[in-house]
Scaffold this motif. Structure first.
Motif, PDB file in Angstrom:
ATOM      1  N   GLU A 152      -4.703   5.906   6.099  1.00 50.76           N
ATOM      2  CA  GLU A 152      -3.913   6.590   5.077  1.00 50.76           C
ATOM      3  C   GLU A 152      -4.574   6.567   3.707  1.00 50.76           C
ATOM      4  OE1 GLU A 152      -1.615   8.468   5.562  1.00 50.76           O
ATOM      5  OE2 GLU A 152      -0.402   7.882   7.285  1.00 50.76           O
ATOM      6  N   ALA A 153      -5.893   6.500   3.669  1.00 51.53           N
ATOM      7  CA  ALA A 153      -6.582   6.431   2.375  1.00 51.53           C
ATOM      8  C   ALA A 153      -6.267   7.628   1.490  1.00 51.53           C
ATOM      9  CB  ALA A 153      -8.093   6.320   2.594  1.00 51.53           C
ATOM     10  N   ALA A 154      -6.037   8.791   2.088  1.00 51.60           N
ATOM     11  CA  ALA A 154      -5.789  10.000   1.298  1.00 51.60           C
ATOM     12  C   ALA A 154      -4.371  10.069   0.759  1.00 51.60           C
ATOM     13  CB  ALA A 154      -6.064  11.240   2.155  1.00 51.60           C
ATOM     14  N   ARG A 155      -3.456   9.250   1.304  1.00 48.42           N
ATOM     15  CA  ARG A 155      -2.050   9.411   0.937  1.00 48.42           C
ATOM     16  C   ARG A 155      -1.384   8.161   0.397  1.00 48.42           C
ATOM     17  NH1 ARG A 155      -3.207  11.955   5.638  1.00 48.42           N
ATOM     18  NH2 ARG A 155      -2.805  14.196   5.765  1.00 48.42           N
ATOM     19  N   ILE A 156      -1.896   6.993   0.738  1.00 51.12           N
ATOM     20  CA  ILE A 156      -1.167   5.779   0.405  1.00 51.12           C
ATOM     21  C   ILE A 156      -1.060   5.542  -1.100  1.00 51.12           C
ATOM     22  CG2 ILE A 156      -3.170   4.214   0.542  1.00 51.12           C
ATOM     23  CD1 ILE A 156      -1.257   2.176   1.861  1.00 51.12           C
ATOM     24  N   GLY A 157      -2.001   6.056  -1.864  1.00 52.46           N
ATOM     25  CA  GLY A 157      -1.934   5.870  -3.310  1.00 52.46           C
ATOM     26  C   GLY A 157      -0.661   6.439  -3.896  1.00 52.46           C
TER      27      GLY A 157
ATOM     28  N   ARG B 195      -5.376  -3.117  -1.887  1.00 56.88           N
ATOM     29  CA  ARG B 195      -5.792  -4.311  -2.646  1.00 56.88           C
ATOM     30  C   ARG B 195      -6.042  -3.969  -4.109  1.00 56.88           C
ATOM     31  NH1 ARG B 195      -8.379  -5.747   2.409  1.00 56.88           N
ATOM     32  NH2 ARG B 195     -10.223  -4.523   1.832  1.00 56.88           N
ATOM     33  N   SER B 196      -6.588  -2.802  -4.372  1.00 55.51           N
ATOM     34  CA  SER B 196      -6.791  -2.381  -5.761  1.00 55.51           C
ATOM     35  C   SER B 196      -5.453  -2.204  -6.469  1.00 55.51           C
ATOM     36  CB  SER B 196      -7.585  -1.069  -5.783  1.00 55.51           C
ATOM     37  OG  SER B 196      -7.750  -0.606  -7.101  1.00 55.51           O
ATOM     38  N   PHE B 197      -4.496  -1.616  -5.779  1.00 59.78           N
ATOM     39  CA  PHE B 197      -3.159  -1.454  -6.353  1.00 59.78           C
ATOM     40  C   PHE B 197      -2.536  -2.807  -6.663  1.00 59.78           C
ATOM     41  CE2 PHE B 197       1.436  -1.404  -5.505  1.00 59.78           C
ATOM     42  CZ  PHE B 197       1.863  -0.525  -6.490  1.00 59.78           C
TER      43      PHE B 197
ATOM     44  N   ARG C  73      -3.705  -5.382  -7.843  1.00 62.53           N
ATOM     45  CA  ARG C  73      -4.162  -5.973  -9.106  1.00 62.53           C
ATOM     46  C   ARG C  73      -3.390  -5.439 -10.307  1.00 62.53           C
ATOM     47  NH1 ARG C  73      -9.188  -5.708  -6.229  1.00 62.53           N
ATOM     48  NH2 ARG C  73      -9.733  -3.671  -7.102  1.00 62.53           N
ATOM     49  N   ARG C  74      -2.722  -4.298 -10.162  1.00 65.61           N
ATOM     50  CA  ARG C  74      -1.978  -3.724 -11.289  1.00 65.61           C
ATOM     51  C   ARG C  74      -0.491  -3.539 -10.982  1.00 65.61           C
ATOM     52  NH1 ARG C  74      -1.008   1.664 -10.092  1.00 65.61           N
ATOM     53  NH2 ARG C  74      -2.388   2.623  -8.512  1.00 65.61           N
ATOM     54  N   ALA C  75      -0.072  -3.921  -9.800  1.00 62.31           N
ATOM     55  CA  ALA C  75       1.304  -3.670  -9.376  1.00 62.31           C
ATOM     56  C   ALA C  75       2.303  -4.494 -10.191  1.00 62.31           C
ATOM     57  CB  ALA C  75       1.459  -4.000  -7.895  1.00 62.31           C
ATOM     58  N   PRO C  76       3.502  -3.952 -10.417  1.00 61.29           N
ATOM     59  CA  PRO C  76       4.534  -4.682 -11.172  1.00 61.29           C
ATOM     60  C   PRO C  76       5.344  -5.633 -10.296  1.00 61.29           C
ATOM     61  CG  PRO C  76       5.300  -2.474 -10.697  1.00 61.29           C
ATOM     62  CD  PRO C  76       3.893  -2.557 -10.151  1.00 61.29           C
ATOM     63  N   PHE C  77       4.840  -5.942  -9.107  1.00 60.58           N
ATOM     64  CA  PHE C  77       5.503  -6.864  -8.183  1.00 60.58           C
ATOM     65  C   PHE C  77       4.417  -7.472  -7.296  1.00 60.58           C
ATOM     66  CE2 PHE C  77       6.410  -2.359  -7.121  1.00 60.58           C
ATOM     67  CZ  PHE C  77       5.412  -2.151  -6.180  1.00 60.58           C
ATOM     68  N   PRO C  78       4.710  -8.580  -6.625  1.00 64.62           N
ATOM     69  CA  PRO C  78       3.696  -9.186  -5.745  1.00 64.62           C
ATOM     70  C   PRO C  78       3.372  -8.269  -4.562  1.00 64.62           C
ATOM     71  CG  PRO C  78       5.475 -10.730  -6.230  1.00 64.62           C
ATOM     72  CD  PRO C  78       5.941  -9.395  -6.701  1.00 64.62           C
ATOM     73  N   VAL C  79       2.105  -8.262  -4.160  1.00 69.12           N
ATOM     74  CA  VAL C  79       1.648  -7.424  -3.049  1.00 69.12           C
ATOM     75  C   VAL C  79       0.810  -8.262  -2.096  1.00 69.12           C
ATOM     76  CG1 VAL C  79       0.322  -5.383  -2.359  1.00 69.12           C
ATOM     77  CG2 VAL C  79       1.613  -5.368  -4.522  1.00 69.12           C
ATOM     78  N   HIS C  80       1.095  -8.149  -0.805  1.00 67.03           N
ATOM     79  CA  HIS C  80       0.280  -8.754   0.240  1.00 67.03           C
ATOM     80  C   HIS C  80      -0.301  -7.638   1.102  1.00 67.03           C
ATOM     81  CE1 HIS C  80       2.003 -12.830  -0.424  1.00 67.03           C
ATOM     82  NE2 HIS C  80       3.102 -12.142  -0.734  1.00 67.03           N
TER      83      HIS C  80
ATOM     84  N   ALA D  50      -5.322  -1.151  11.901  1.00 67.92           N
ATOM     85  CA  ALA D  50      -6.554  -0.739  12.579  1.00 67.92           C
ATOM     86  C   ALA D  50      -7.201   0.478  11.929  1.00 67.92           C
ATOM     87  CB  ALA D  50      -6.285  -0.469  14.062  1.00 67.92           C
ATOM     88  N   SER D  51      -7.144   0.564  10.609  1.00 69.84           N
ATOM     89  CA  SER D  51      -7.757   1.697   9.908  1.00 69.84           C
ATOM     90  C   SER D  51      -9.270   1.542   9.870  1.00 69.84           C
ATOM     91  CB  SER D  51      -7.223   1.785   8.478  1.00 69.84           C
ATOM     92  OG  SER D  51      -5.828   1.986   8.454  1.00 69.84           O
ATOM     93  N   ASP D  52      -9.962   2.685   9.873  1.00 68.21           N
ATOM     94  CA  ASP D  52     -11.417   2.667   9.698  1.00 68.21           C
ATOM     95  C   ASP D  52     -11.808   3.404   8.417  1.00 68.21           C
ATOM     96  OD1 ASP D  52     -10.846   5.249  10.443  1.00 68.21           O
ATOM     97  OD2 ASP D  52     -12.025   5.220  12.291  1.00 68.21           O
ATOM     98  N   ASP D  53     -10.851   3.514   7.476  1.00 63.28           N
ATOM     99  CA  ASP D  53     -11.135   4.105   6.173  1.00 63.28           C
ATOM    100  C   ASP D  53     -10.801   3.063   5.102  1.00 63.28           C
ATOM    101  OD1 ASP D  53      -8.392   4.027   6.097  1.00 63.28           O
ATOM    102  OD2 ASP D  53      -8.102   6.199   5.980  1.00 63.28           O
ATOM    103  N   ASP D  54     -10.579   3.487   3.876  1.00 63.39           N
ATOM    104  CA  ASP D  54     -10.384   2.547   2.772  1.00 63.39           C
ATOM    105  C   ASP D  54      -8.911   2.265   2.490  1.00 63.39           C
ATOM    106  OD1 ASP D  54     -11.468   0.821   0.855  1.00 63.39           O
ATOM    107  OD2 ASP D  54     -11.188   2.302  -0.745  1.00 63.39           O
ATOM    108  N   THR D  55      -8.052   2.419   3.489  1.00 64.64           N
ATOM    109  CA  THR D  55      -6.625   2.157   3.287  1.00 64.64           C
ATOM    110  C   THR D  55      -6.382   0.781   2.683  1.00 64.64           C
ATOM    111  OG1 THR D  55      -5.956   3.629   5.091  1.00 64.64           O
ATOM    112  CG2 THR D  55      -4.418   1.893   4.468  1.00 64.64           C
ATOM    113  N   ALA D  56      -6.954  -0.241   3.274  1.00 62.17           N
ATOM    114  CA  ALA D  56      -6.726  -1.606   2.790  1.00 62.17           C
ATOM    115  C   ALA D  56      -7.316  -1.805   1.399  1.00 62.17           C
ATOM    116  CB  ALA D  56      -7.322  -2.613   3.763  1.00 62.17           C
TER     117      ALA D  56
END
Length: 246
Positions: free
Chosen positions: A13-18, A50-52, A54-61, A40-46
């Protein structure tokens, strides 16, 4: 740490998850913890998640689930959240846009005694015009009607409450109920209906929350066509198509 945790399963979901993550960051009620399950993604979804973080207004795992299947990803995310103190679990998908009042509506329904909250889905406005959205709305209504009249869903089979339309990409459930019913089936897909029927055998506290709104991707409609999409929503599988295009 918040009692509410939001789980987002994501496969390629690299194209949409943002956009989904930005919609979560725009919630009126941001007192929650987010879990993104990279399935099981083979793109930059994760990497995007992870980049999000670092700036998210709540904890992210950000978790990795190697066993492909949305049921696998959801169950892994929910059980991780419960293990870290979650008491209310909400889910949307990585191609969906929760409207700003989504988390607040989920929490309010649970506060009123709901154990499973079924939200309302609309078509994404950035994917189709009015006609496409109307077709999607008609398909959802048809699926809801089919679910209510389907003989296998009648209460004579041991269900405690009538069938309600339940979209896995817009739902919330208490951690206690999730564990009581044995969690989300990891297979077969689609797992949402199986989970709903597990819940219906254990509680009457199943509530539809029309103010808990998620804008749903209509790419299955484009990939499968009208009849193929109807087949999917009516529990007939993808037919000649391959895996779910989500």
């Amino acid at each position: 740490m918040s009692a509410l945790w939001v789980v987002v399963p994501a496969h390629r979901e690299a194209a949409r998850i943002g956009a989904t993550l930005d919609a979560l960051a725009a919630q009126h009620d941001r007192d929650f913890t987010l879990v993104v399950v990279d399935n099981a993604s083979d793109d930059d979804t994760a990497g995007i998640a992870r980049s999000f973080a670092r700036r998210a207004p709540f904890p992210v795992h950000v978790l990795h689930e190697p066993d492909k299947g949305v049921g696998c990803a959801v169950d892994t995310g929910f059980r991780f959240a419960i293990g870290h103190g979650a008491r209310l679990l909400a889910r949307t998908d990585a191609d969906c846009l929760p409207r700003p009042g989504w988390t607040a509506a989920a929490r309010a329904a649970a506060d009123r005694g709901a154990a499973l909250v079924c939200g309302r889905i609309e078509a994404r406005r950035d994917e189709h015009g009015p006609l496409g959205r109307a077709v999607f709305r008609a398909l959802v209504a048809t699926a809801a009607l089919f679910g209510r009249v389907r003989p296998a869903h009648h209460r004579r089979h041991g269900y405690l409450t009538p069938y309600r339309m339940h979209a896995g990409n817009n739902m919330a459930v208490t951690a206690a109920l999730y564990e009581t019913v044995g969690g989300m089936p990891r297979r077969p897909s689609p797992t949402d209906r199986l989970f709903l029927n597990r819940v219906r055998r254990h509680t009457t506290a199943v509530v539809r929350a029309p103010d808990m709104v998620v804008e749903n991707s209509t790419r299955r409609l484009r990939a499968y066509g009208l009849l193929g999409t109807a087949r999917w929503y009516l529990d007939r599988g993808p037919g000649r198509h391959g895996e779910d295009p989500r």
